[in-house]
Motif scaffolding. Structure first.
Motif, PDB file in Angstrom:
ATOM      1  N   PRO A 169     -22.046 -31.296  97.753  1.00 55.07           N
ATOM      2  CA  PRO A 169     -21.445 -31.463  99.078  1.00 55.07           C
ATOM      3  C   PRO A 169     -20.019 -31.979  98.960  1.00 55.07           C
ATOM      4  O   PRO A 169     -19.675 -32.665  98.017  1.00 55.07           O
ATOM      5  CB  PRO A 169     -22.353 -32.497  99.745  1.00 55.07           C
ATOM      6  N   LYS A 170     -19.210 -31.653  99.935  1.00 60.09           N
ATOM      7  CA  LYS A 170     -17.842 -32.157  99.972  1.00 60.09           C
ATOM      8  C   LYS A 170     -17.860 -33.557 100.590  1.00 60.09           C
ATOM      9  O   LYS A 170     -18.685 -33.869 101.432  1.00 60.09           O
ATOM     10  CB  LYS A 170     -16.974 -31.224 100.801  1.00 60.09           C
ATOM     11  N   VAL A 171     -16.924 -34.381 100.127  1.00 63.16           N
ATOM     12  CA  VAL A 171     -16.804 -35.711 100.722  1.00 63.16           C
ATOM     13  C   VAL A 171     -16.426 -35.521 102.180  1.00 63.16           C
ATOM     14  O   VAL A 171     -15.541 -34.761 102.516  1.00 63.16           O
ATOM     15  CB  VAL A 171     -15.722 -36.536  99.988  1.00 63.16           C
ATOM     16  N   SER A 172     -17.147 -36.180 103.043  1.00 64.46           N
ATOM     17  CA  SER A 172     -16.878 -36.019 104.464  1.00 64.46           C
ATOM     18  C   SER A 172     -17.360 -37.249 105.209  1.00 64.46           C
ATOM     19  O   SER A 172     -17.839 -38.207 104.622  1.00 64.46           O
ATOM     20  CB  SER A 172     -17.601 -34.773 104.988  1.00 64.46           C
ATOM     21  N   ASP A 173     -17.264 -37.180 106.511  1.00 61.63           N
ATOM     22  CA  ASP A 173     -17.774 -38.248 107.367  1.00 61.63           C
ATOM     23  C   ASP A 173     -19.216 -37.985 107.768  1.00 61.63           C
ATOM     24  O   ASP A 173     -19.749 -38.688 108.619  1.00 61.63           O
ATOM     25  CB  ASP A 173     -16.895 -38.362 108.624  1.00 61.63           C
ATOM     26  N   ASP A 174     -19.839 -36.987 107.172  1.00 66.73           N
ATOM     27  CA  ASP A 174     -21.222 -36.666 107.479  1.00 66.73           C
ATOM     28  C   ASP A 174     -22.101 -37.889 107.218  1.00 66.73           C
ATOM     29  O   ASP A 174     -22.106 -38.434 106.123  1.00 66.73           O
ATOM     30  CB  ASP A 174     -21.676 -35.493 106.611  1.00 66.73           C
ATOM     31  N   PRO A 175     -22.854 -38.348 108.223  1.00 63.31           N
ATOM     32  CA  PRO A 175     -23.669 -39.552 108.049  1.00 63.31           C
ATOM     33  C   PRO A 175     -24.719 -39.431 106.942  1.00 63.31           C
ATOM     34  O   PRO A 175     -24.996 -40.399 106.252  1.00 63.31           O
ATOM     35  CB  PRO A 175     -24.329 -39.772 109.406  1.00 63.31           C
ATOM     36  N   GLU A 176     -25.308 -38.251 106.766  1.00 61.98           N
ATOM     37  CA  GLU A 176     -26.292 -38.091 105.701  1.00 61.98           C
ATOM     38  C   GLU A 176     -25.644 -38.212 104.325  1.00 61.98           C
ATOM     39  O   GLU A 176     -26.212 -38.815 103.421  1.00 61.98           O
ATOM     40  CB  GLU A 176     -27.028 -36.756 105.831  1.00 61.98           C
ATOM     41  N   PHE A 177     -24.456 -37.620 104.180  1.00 65.35           N
ATOM     42  CA  PHE A 177     -23.759 -37.731 102.900  1.00 65.35           C
ATOM     43  C   PHE A 177     -23.442 -39.198 102.603  1.00 65.35           C
ATOM     44  O   PHE A 177     -23.680 -39.680 101.499  1.00 65.35           O
ATOM     45  CB  PHE A 177     -22.471 -36.905 102.892  1.00 65.35           C
ATOM     46  N   LYS A 178     -22.928 -39.896 103.591  1.00 70.83           N
ATOM     47  CA  LYS A 178     -22.612 -41.322 103.416  1.00 70.83           C
ATOM     48  C   LYS A 178     -23.867 -42.117 103.061  1.00 70.83           C
ATOM     49  O   LYS A 178     -23.835 -43.006 102.218  1.00 70.83           O
ATOM     50  CB  LYS A 178     -21.964 -41.896 104.671  1.00 70.83           C
ATOM     51  N   PHE A 179     -24.988 -41.795 103.715  1.00 71.29           N
ATOM     52  CA  PHE A 179     -26.241 -42.477 103.428  1.00 71.29           C
ATOM     53  C   PHE A 179     -26.633 -42.282 101.960  1.00 71.29           C
ATOM     54  O   PHE A 179     -26.961 -43.232 101.255  1.00 71.29           O
ATOM     55  CB  PHE A 179     -27.363 -41.980 104.344  1.00 71.29           C
ATOM     56  N   VAL A 180     -26.611 -41.026 101.504  1.00 68.47           N
ATOM     57  CA  VAL A 180     -27.005 -40.734 100.125  1.00 68.47           C
ATOM     58  C   VAL A 180     -26.030 -41.386  99.144  1.00 68.47           C
ATOM     59  O   VAL A 180     -26.447 -41.969  98.136  1.00 68.47           O
ATOM     60  CB  VAL A 180     -27.115 -39.221  99.887  1.00 68.47           C
ATOM     61  N   GLN A 181     -24.761 -41.322  99.438  1.00 68.15           N
ATOM     62  CA  GLN A 181     -23.754 -41.954  98.584  1.00 68.15           C
ATOM     63  C   GLN A 181     -24.050 -43.450  98.451  1.00 68.15           C
ATOM     64  O   GLN A 181     -24.071 -44.000  97.343  1.00 68.15           O
ATOM     65  CB  GLN A 181     -22.372 -41.720  99.179  1.00 68.15           C
ATOM     66  N   ASN A 182     -24.280 -44.103  99.550  1.00 68.43           N
ATOM     67  CA  ASN A 182     -24.568 -45.540  99.523  1.00 68.43           C
ATOM     68  C   ASN A 182     -25.905 -45.830  98.845  1.00 68.43           C
ATOM     69  O   ASN A 182     -26.037 -46.800  98.103  1.00 68.43           O
ATOM     70  CB  ASN A 182     -24.550 -46.125 100.936  1.00 68.43           C
ATOM     71  N   TRP A 183     -26.903 -44.983  99.100  1.00 65.68           N
ATOM     72  CA  TRP A 183     -28.216 -45.169  98.495  1.00 65.68           C
ATOM     73  C   TRP A 183     -28.129 -45.072  96.973  1.00 65.68           C
ATOM     74  O   TRP A 183     -28.705 -45.881  96.249  1.00 65.68           O
ATOM     75  CB  TRP A 183     -29.186 -44.130  99.063  1.00 65.68           C
ATOM     76  N   LEU A 184     -27.390 -44.069  96.482  1.00 66.71           N
ATOM     77  CA  LEU A 184     -27.218 -43.927  95.032  1.00 66.71           C
ATOM     78  C   LEU A 184     -26.473 -45.128  94.447  1.00 66.71           C
ATOM     79  O   LEU A 184     -26.804 -45.598  93.356  1.00 66.71           O
ATOM     80  CB  LEU A 184     -26.480 -42.633  94.703  1.00 66.71           C
ATOM     81  N   THR A 185     -25.486 -45.628  95.158  1.00 65.33           N
ATOM     82  CA  THR A 185     -24.760 -46.822  94.701  1.00 65.33           C
ATOM     83  C   THR A 185     -25.706 -48.011  94.627  1.00 65.33           C
ATOM     84  O   THR A 185     -25.722 -48.748  93.624  1.00 65.33           O
ATOM     85  CB  THR A 185     -23.572 -47.122  95.639  1.00 65.33           C
ATOM     86  N   ASP A 186     -26.513 -48.209  95.673  1.00 65.33           N
ATOM     87  CA  ASP A 186     -27.489 -49.302  95.661  1.00 65.33           C
ATOM     88  C   ASP A 186     -28.474 -49.140  94.508  1.00 65.33           C
ATOM     89  O   ASP A 186     -28.811 -50.116  93.825  1.00 65.33           O
ATOM     90  CB  ASP A 186     -28.252 -49.367  96.986  1.00 65.33           C
ATOM     91  N   LEU A 187     -28.964 -47.931  94.311  1.00 64.78           N
ATOM     92  CA  LEU A 187     -29.923 -47.670  93.240  1.00 64.78           C
ATOM     93  C   LEU A 187     -29.326 -47.991  91.869  1.00 64.78           C
ATOM     94  O   LEU A 187     -29.955 -48.683  91.062  1.00 64.78           O
ATOM     95  CB  LEU A 187     -30.395 -46.211  93.282  1.00 64.78           C
TER      96      LEU A 187
END
Length: 176
Positions: free
Chosen positions: A27-45
């Protein structure tokens, strides 16, 4: 296939599948809430893994992801097939995407003298960690390629990675 396409699949974790199938581009970096969620989730993990797990366990988990990546992407399996039974054939196949050269019983696989950054979509959208363990995923993908092509286990050392502050990613394959 270029290096970026190869590496986009190297460490794609299952969490990214909510955006696309395994064969689709990252996926492209965007303001998409799902992308942001996954990005943050992976960072937390990854932060939790780094804080809570011992090094051998982190390596096992990331290696499983790397081997899964090899299994999911036909073009990685095709590289192994091109080199079946021959170190020299595999080196030539890998040269399509990497700098690759043999020195006796070792082979260097390097992503150019300087890389543009981490190519893995599961890693490139989050900050690196000191001694980043994510690089074991890519190492395991390369191990899977080599072991499939040669039909025997190989050892691969991580010499440099962008996520660990180096200008490129560079792996050393031990043939014996």
């Amino acid at each position: 296939m270029d290096r970026k396409e190869f590496l986009q699949g190297c460490c794609a974790l299952a969490a990214l599948s909510c955006f696309s199938s395994a064969e689709s581009p990252a996926p492209k970096v965007s303001d998409d809430p799902e992308f942001k969620f996954v990005q943050n989730w992976l960072t937390d993990l990854t932060r939790a893994m780094d804080a809570e797990l011992d090094q051998p366990t982190k390596i096992k988990l990331m290696s499983a992801c790397g081997r899964g990546c090899f299994s999911r992407f036909k073009f990685k399996q095709d590289l192994a097939a091109e080199g079946t039974g021959s170190v020299d054939k595999l080196v030539e196949a890998l040269k399509k995407n990497f700098e690759c050269w043999r020195e006796g019983e070792t082979v260097h696989v390097r992503y150019g003298k300087v890389s543009q950054g981490c190519y893995c979509p599961a890693a490139k959208y989050r900050g690196a960690l000191p001694n980043d363990f994510h690089c074991y995923c890519t190492r395991a993908t390369h191990e899977a390629i080599w072991e499939t092509a040669l039909g025997k286990p190989v050892k691969i050392d991580i010499l440099e990675t962008v996520r660990r502050g180096n200008p490129t990613c560079h792996f050393l394959v031990h043939l014996t």
